[in-house]
Design a protein around this motif. Structure first.
Motif, short mmCIF file in Angstrom:
data_model
loop_
_atom_site.label_atom_id
_atom_site.label_comp_id
_atom_site.label_asym_id
_atom_site.label_seq_id
_atom_site.Cartn_x
_atom_site.Cartn_y
_atom_site.Cartn_z
N LEU A 1 8.62 14.17 -3.12
CA LEU A 1 9.98 14.25 -2.57
C LEU A 1 11.04 13.71 -3.53
CD1 LEU A 1 9.21 13.14 1.07
CD2 LEU A 1 10.29 15.29 0.43
N TYR A 2 10.66 12.74 -4.36
CA TYR A 2 11.61 12.13 -5.29
C TYR A 2 11.21 12.50 -6.71
CZ TYR A 2 13.31 9.35 -1.38
OH TYR A 2 13.85 8.97 -0.19
N ARG A 3 12.13 13.17 -7.41
CA ARG A 3 11.83 13.59 -8.77
C ARG A 3 11.90 12.44 -9.76
NH1 ARG A 3 15.52 18.75 -7.54
NH2 ARG A 3 16.45 17.10 -6.27
N LYS A 4 12.47 11.30 -9.32
CA LYS A 4 12.49 10.10 -10.14
C LYS A 4 12.36 8.89 -9.24
CE LYS A 4 15.05 7.72 -13.81
NZ LYS A 4 16.29 7.70 -14.63
N LEU A 5 11.26 8.16 -9.38
CA LEU A 5 11.02 6.96 -8.60
C LEU A 5 11.17 5.72 -9.47
CD1 LEU A 5 7.87 8.01 -6.53
CD2 LEU A 5 10.11 7.42 -5.58
N PRO A 6 11.57 4.58 -8.87
CA PRO A 6 11.72 3.35 -9.66
C PRO A 6 10.40 2.66 -9.97
CG PRO A 6 12.29 2.93 -7.37
CD PRO A 6 12.04 4.42 -7.48
N TYR A 7 9.29 3.31 -9.67
CA TYR A 7 7.96 2.75 -9.93
C TYR A 7 6.98 3.91 -10.03
CZ TYR A 7 7.99 3.59 -4.92
OH TYR A 7 8.14 4.18 -3.69
N ASP A 8 5.83 3.64 -10.63
CA ASP A 8 4.77 4.63 -10.72
C ASP A 8 3.79 4.36 -9.59
OD1 ASP A 8 2.61 6.25 -11.27
OD2 ASP A 8 2.50 5.73 -13.40
N THR A 9 3.79 5.23 -8.60
CA THR A 9 2.96 5.02 -7.41
C THR A 9 1.49 4.81 -7.77
OG1 THR A 9 4.48 6.42 -6.16
CG2 THR A 9 2.35 5.97 -5.16
N ALA A 10 1.03 5.49 -8.80
CA ALA A 10 -0.39 5.44 -9.16
C ALA A 10 -0.79 4.10 -9.77
CB ALA A 10 -0.72 6.57 -10.12
N THR A 11 0.18 3.35 -10.32
CA THR A 11 -0.18 2.13 -11.06
C THR A 11 0.54 0.87 -10.59
OG1 THR A 11 1.52 2.56 -12.74
CG2 THR A 11 -0.68 3.47 -13.14
N ALA A 12 1.50 1.00 -9.68
CA ALA A 12 2.35 -0.14 -9.32
C ALA A 12 1.72 -1.09 -8.30
CB ALA A 12 3.70 0.35 -8.78
N PHE A 13 0.70 -0.64 -7.60
CA PHE A 13 0.18 -1.43 -6.48
C PHE A 13 -1.32 -1.66 -6.57
CE2 PHE A 13 3.79 1.15 -5.07
CZ PHE A 13 4.69 0.14 -4.76
N ALA A 14 -1.73 -2.80 -6.01
CA ALA A 14 -3.15 -3.12 -5.86
C ALA A 14 -3.51 -2.89 -4.39
CB ALA A 14 -3.42 -4.57 -6.25
N PRO A 15 -4.26 -1.86 -4.06
CA PRO A 15 -4.60 -1.58 -2.66
C PRO A 15 -5.42 -2.72 -2.05
CG PRO A 15 -5.13 0.29 -4.08
CD PRO A 15 -4.85 -0.87 -4.97
N ILE A 16 -5.14 -3.01 -0.79
CA ILE A 16 -5.93 -4.00 -0.05
C ILE A 16 -6.80 -3.29 0.97
CG2 ILE A 16 -5.82 -5.98 1.52
CD1 ILE A 16 -3.17 -6.71 0.07
N GLY A 17 -6.21 -2.38 1.75
CA GLY A 17 -7.02 -1.62 2.69
C GLY A 17 -6.18 -0.78 3.63
N LEU A 18 -6.78 0.26 4.17
CA LEU A 18 -6.15 1.05 5.22
C LEU A 18 -6.08 0.22 6.49
CD1 LEU A 18 -7.91 4.41 4.46
CD2 LEU A 18 -5.44 4.21 4.76
N VAL A 19 -5.10 0.52 7.33
CA VAL A 19 -4.89 -0.23 8.57
C VAL A 19 -5.14 0.64 9.79
CG1 VAL A 19 -3.22 -1.56 9.92
CG2 VAL A 19 -3.25 -1.76 7.41
N THR A 20 -4.48 1.78 9.84
CA THR A 20 -4.63 2.66 11.00
C THR A 20 -4.13 4.06 10.67
OG1 THR A 20 -4.11 2.97 13.36
CG2 THR A 20 -2.37 2.10 11.98
N ASP A 21 -4.63 5.05 11.40
CA ASP A 21 -4.13 6.42 11.35
C ASP A 21 -3.47 6.70 12.69
OD1 ASP A 21 -4.99 7.30 8.80
OD2 ASP A 21 -7.02 7.56 9.55
N VAL A 22 -2.14 6.82 12.70
CA VAL A 22 -1.46 7.13 13.96
C VAL A 22 -1.42 8.65 14.13
CG1 VAL A 22 0.65 6.90 15.32
CG2 VAL A 22 -0.04 5.06 13.76
N PRO A 23 -2.01 9.19 15.20
CA PRO A 23 -2.02 10.64 15.40
C PRO A 23 -0.62 11.20 15.65
CG PRO A 23 -3.63 9.53 16.81
CD PRO A 23 -2.72 8.48 16.27
N MET A 24 -0.48 12.49 15.41
CA MET A 24 0.77 13.20 15.68
C MET A 24 0.53 14.21 16.79
SD MET A 24 2.81 11.99 13.20
CE MET A 24 4.13 13.17 12.95
N THR A 25 1.59 14.56 17.48
CA THR A 25 1.52 15.55 18.55
C THR A 25 2.59 16.62 18.34
OG1 THR A 25 2.92 14.07 19.87
CG2 THR A 25 0.56 14.06 20.36
#
Length: 324
Positions: free
Chosen positions: A101-125
């Motif tokens: 969605l953003y052609r220029k981000l202020p960070y590199d999503t692939a390298t900027a964060f250390a994942p800790i864990g998934l929390v939940t999947d909220v379903p859609m209707t």
């Protein structure tokens, strides 16, 4: 020689100090950045897990709302934070979709964060106004194909989960609807309830009450399997849209470079929080549930994030709808 010894001593002291700091972690309050306004589903989830994490870690876990720019403002703040475990980020599917969605981000999503864990999947209707002519998911899909851009699809703004769901639905059907964006899911739902728009795709956290009261029509869920909380609603896969899946999944992150010992303590605290009976009960009220322990891990979150980036980027690019 003396200078080298002094430098070595300084380095050893710094290393010892860092090691002690990691061993003593946490020694102060921890801030979890939620990159959206208070009261939304991500904020609610963040506050629900903060209480049991506080008990486990022995320090207050505080939620700070830093909204704006589709969640990229708060994510950017987290990416720039000192990687010491005292600043975390709770983000949803938007962290993955923002790459497209953003052609220029202020960070590199692939390298900027250390994942800790998934929390939940909220379903859609998939839901529509109460007097919409279609009475089943089959009738709804046929109606959209026949009426195309005469069907008005409401969403919570470019980059929102409801917007992404709409893009995927239009791609799956091979037709365009008229999309109307709002500043959040609340205003979009208000206009759906008032009959000003035809339909939307929204999280169970926002639609469950209205579905049960009959104020809106519900047609399908966007998960792989039916929901126990809405057992009569078929999946879109059952309706012929093979592989259709959209969930407002949430993950917990730290800035890249956070010491592994600190990350390990945060993983343990998250996993304990997701098994807390009150969290399980409140998640059920929201139409969701905590992820199983094997998904509340860095590896599972990293794999899911990368898969979602790969999934959504071409869909967004094909639609040509950008947030910047």
């Amino acid at each position: 020689m003396i200078r080298r010894m002094l430098l070595a001593a300084t380095a050893l002291a710094a290393l010892t100090s860092s090691t002690l700091a990691q061993s003593d972690y946490p020694a102060q309050a921890i801030t979890t950045i939620v990159p959206f306004s208070a009261g939304g589903s991500t904020d609610t989830i963040g506050r629900l897990i903060a209480e049991p994490m506080t008990r486990n870690l022995g320090q207050q876990v505080i939620v700070e709302n830093i909204g704006g720019a589709g969640g990229t403002l708060g994510a950017g703040r987290a990416a720039r934070a000192t990687p010491d475990g005292y600043t975390l980020l709770l983000h949803h599917i938007g962290l993955a979709s923002s790459v497209g969605l953003y052609r220029k981000l202020p960070y590199d999503t692939a390298t900027a964060f250390a994942p800790i864990g998934l929390v939940t999947d909220v379903p859609m209707t998939i839901v529509a106004r109460a007097d919409f002519p279609a009475n089943s998911i089959g009738e709804l899909l046929a109606y959209i194909r026949a009426n195309k851009d005469q069907v008005v699809f409401a969403h919570a703004g470019v980059g929102s989960v409801s917007h992404l769901c709409g893009l995927l639905l239009m791609q799956a059907l091979g037709t365009k609807m008229t999309s109307v964006g709002y500043k959040g899911s609340g205003p979009a739902m208000t206009d759906l309830l008032g009959g000003q728009v035809d339909m939307t795709c929204d999280q169970t956290t926002n639609t469950m009450g209205h579905i049960r009261s009959g104020k809106i029509k519900a047609y399908a869920v966007t998960t792989k399997e039916r929901l126990s909380s809405l057992p009569d609603l078929p999946t879109l896969d059952e309706a012929g849209l093979e592989g259709f899946e959209v969930t407002a999944w949430h993950g917990l992150y730290a800035p890249k470079g956070t010491p592994q010992e600190v990350v390990d303590k945060l993983i343990a605290a998250l996993q304990v929080a997701l098994e807390d009976p009150k969290v399980v009960e409140r998640f059920a009220d929201l139409g969701t549930e905590p992820v199983p322990q094997e998904r509340a891990t860095p590896a599972a979150l990293e794999q899911h994030l990368q898969a979602e980036i790969v999934k959504w980027k071409p869909i967004i690019q094909a639609a040509g709808e950008y947030a910047d």
